[in-house]
Design a protein around this motif. Structure first.
Motif, short mmCIF file in Angstrom:
data_model
loop_
_atom_site.label_atom_id
_atom_site.label_comp_id
_atom_site.label_asym_id
_atom_site.label_seq_id
_atom_site.Cartn_x
_atom_site.Cartn_y
_atom_site.Cartn_z
N TYR A 287 4.51 -4.70 -3.30
CA TYR A 287 4.58 -6.40 -3.79
C TYR A 287 6.13 -6.59 -3.92
CZ TYR A 287 4.34 -10.17 -7.18
OH TYR A 287 4.45 -11.49 -7.73
N GLY A 290 8.70 -6.39 -0.93
CA GLY A 290 8.21 -7.33 0.06
C GLY A 290 9.08 -8.64 -0.32
N VAL A 432 8.26 -4.51 4.71
CA VAL A 432 7.01 -5.53 4.46
C VAL A 432 7.70 -6.73 3.87
CG1 VAL A 432 5.43 -3.71 3.94
CG2 VAL A 432 7.05 -4.35 2.15
N GLU A 433 6.85 -7.81 4.09
CA GLU A 433 7.44 -9.17 3.80
C GLU A 433 6.23 -9.66 2.90
OE1 GLU A 433 7.93 -13.57 5.77
OE2 GLU A 433 9.20 -11.96 6.36
N TRP A 434 6.17 -10.04 1.63
CA TRP A 434 5.18 -10.58 0.84
C TRP A 434 4.66 -12.02 1.37
CZ3 TRP A 434 4.99 -14.01 -3.82
CH2 TRP A 434 3.88 -14.21 -4.14
N VAL A 456 0.89 -8.62 2.80
CA VAL A 456 2.26 -8.37 3.33
C VAL A 456 2.03 -8.40 4.85
CG1 VAL A 456 2.91 -7.06 1.55
CG2 VAL A 456 2.42 -6.09 3.70
#
Length: 468
Positions: A287, A290, A432-434, A456
């Motif tokens: 989290y 991200g 990862v990209e939230w 994500v």
């Protein structure tokens, strides 16, 4: 960066000052502060500490309680006078059927004996022996993902750490067992969270829907563990490397081992508490990274330099210090055990006040870890704060994601090793990209969960460091 915070409660009015009690918020007849606490546990503890100080007294439906937030006082309770404080009945009375007399809830001589029997499985060379399975299972999980997919990393980490726990604790890779345990853990977590908000205990036999699922989930865990104990008794367990086998082989000073009931309690406790703690540390790590491209880039660079594309091993841990710092910082901001409860067995003194037997004591890592006296810019995710010896400079109980004192989590070294190896393995494959359009909310149960998951977008490794 988006930071989750508890709801802000209305201004809390102080009760009329009483020289014999620390200050605290005013309650209502009979229920005291229990409704305020139940509406927003994290916000209530945070706000009352800020308003009333490091000792705050509450009345939880007739149970006298106190929040303790000063390191010396915490040391007195957890270390110096720990024999005068037991696990809190207000909290654990709701879930005795789950944990039985396992290490999480046992007291006195039984706890001391079983702790001694269990400790060798989490020490030294035994601990490192779990490393290859951790990495293999993490690599297998990431191998089933694709770049650009949207995934709930909380669900993924819960599933992965349950597989790791099943392998390490019971040497099980049976898909049906894992699926059954996953379903049982979910039902238990939801029901336990509901029970903790009740001011009174409703007996397990009352046929509420949640109670029925609760009893069914316990029966599932017991069935799987009992079958594994029977299999080991039939085919031998000496020399096997999983936790259950080691526990079955362990003997105390009088050459007595654990009964089947004790084996059940310890194994179920480790499966439930052990895998979720690590899953949460990882969920909150994803989290946070991200949302922070700079941290993500630094993390990936360290892992590439330390591993050079090969699998991580336990021997690599000293070279993954920033990776470790990400986990430490995630647990600072979102400690899996957001509150620790104790109950006094006799009168005691703290801060110039005298408290009676049966007093509930709350020690909250959520509150401690966000204290600006100990952490600069405490609401900000800054993993680098751990790289200059911060842990050595902090007061002893300013940071305690695994508890403290003789009852510190027996699996803390396993959990940290697992979290670092899993994080390193996944970051080797993806960034990862939230997803801001799928917000995460706080869900304090026994542990601090993300209620709606941690969604994500998986990024190809070469794109992981681009601005999000």
């Amino acid at each position: 960066m988006t930071q989750l915070s508890p709801q802000v409660s209305p201004t809390l009015l102080p009760r009329r000052p009483q020289p014999s009690r620390p200050p605290g918020p005013r309650g209502i007849p009979l229920l005291g502060n229990s409704l305020q606490f139940g509406r927003d546990e994290l916000g209530f503890l945070t706000q009352t500490q800020r308003i009333f100080g490091d000792l705050v007294s509450y009345d939880l439906a007739g149970w006298p309680s106190v929040l303790v937030n000063r390191s010396d006082d915490i040391e007195k309770i957890l270390v110096k006078d720990h024999q005068n404080f037991i696990k809190n009945r207000v909290i654990w009375r709701h879930v005795t059927a789950v944990f039985g007399k396992g290490l999480l809830t046992a007291e006195g001589e039984l706890w001391q004996r079983n702790r001694r029997l269990a400790a060798p499985a989490f020490a030294g060379q035994q601990l490192q022996g779990y490393g290859p399975d951790i990495v293999a299972l993490a690599r297998s999980a990431a191998g089933g993902w694709k770049a650009s997919e949207i995934r709930d990393m909380h669900a993924e980490m819960m599933a992965l750490t349950l597989r790791i726990a099943a392998k390490a604790f019971m040497n099980s890779e049976v898909e049906q067992d894992i699926a059954d345990m996953d379903h049982a853990v979910h039902d238990l977590t939801v029901e336990i969270a509901s029970r903790f908000k009740r001011p009174v205990v409703i007996p397990d036999w009352v046929p509420l829907p949640g109670h029925i699922r609760y009893r069914r989930a316990i029966a599932t865990g017991e069935r799987i563990i009992a079958r594994m104990i029977d299999e080991r008794r039939a085919h031998g367990y000496h020399g096997r490397q999983d936790f259950l086998s080691r526990l079955m082989a362990a003997k105390d000073e009088s050459e007595q081992g654990m009964s089947d009931s004790q084996l059940r309690d310890e194994t179920l406790t480790l499966l439930l508490a052990g895998h979720e703690t690590t899953a949460l540390a990882l969920s909150w790590s994803f989290y946070l990274i991200g949302q922070d491209a700079e941290v993500a880039q630094r993390l990936a660079a360290e892992i590439d330099e330390a591993l050079g594309g090969r699998d991580a091993t336990a021997e690599d841990l000293p070279h993954l210090k920033f990776t470790e710092s990400v986990v430490l910082e995630a647990m600072r901001l979102y400690p899996p055990a957001w509150a620790i409860g104790r109950e006094s067995t006799g009168p005691f003194h703290l801060g110039g006040y005298e408290f009676g037997p049966g007093t509930t004591i709350f020690i909250s890592p959520w509150v401690l870890h966000r204290d600006p006296r100990h952490f600069e810019d405490p609401e900000t995710f800054r993993p680098e704060r751990w790289l200059d010896g911060l842990a050595r400079r902090l007061p002893r109980f300013a940071y305690m994601p695994f508890g403290g004192g003789p009852r510190i989590c027996i699996g803390q070294r396993f959990a940290m090793m697992e979290a670092i190896l899993v994080l390193a393995t996944i970051v080797q494959h993806f960034g990862v990209e939230w997803q801001r359009d799928r917000p995460t909310t706080l869900f304090p149960s026994i542990t601090l969960r993300p209620r709606d998951g941690v969604w994500v977008k998986l990024l190809p490794k070469e794109a992981a460091s681009r601005p999000h």
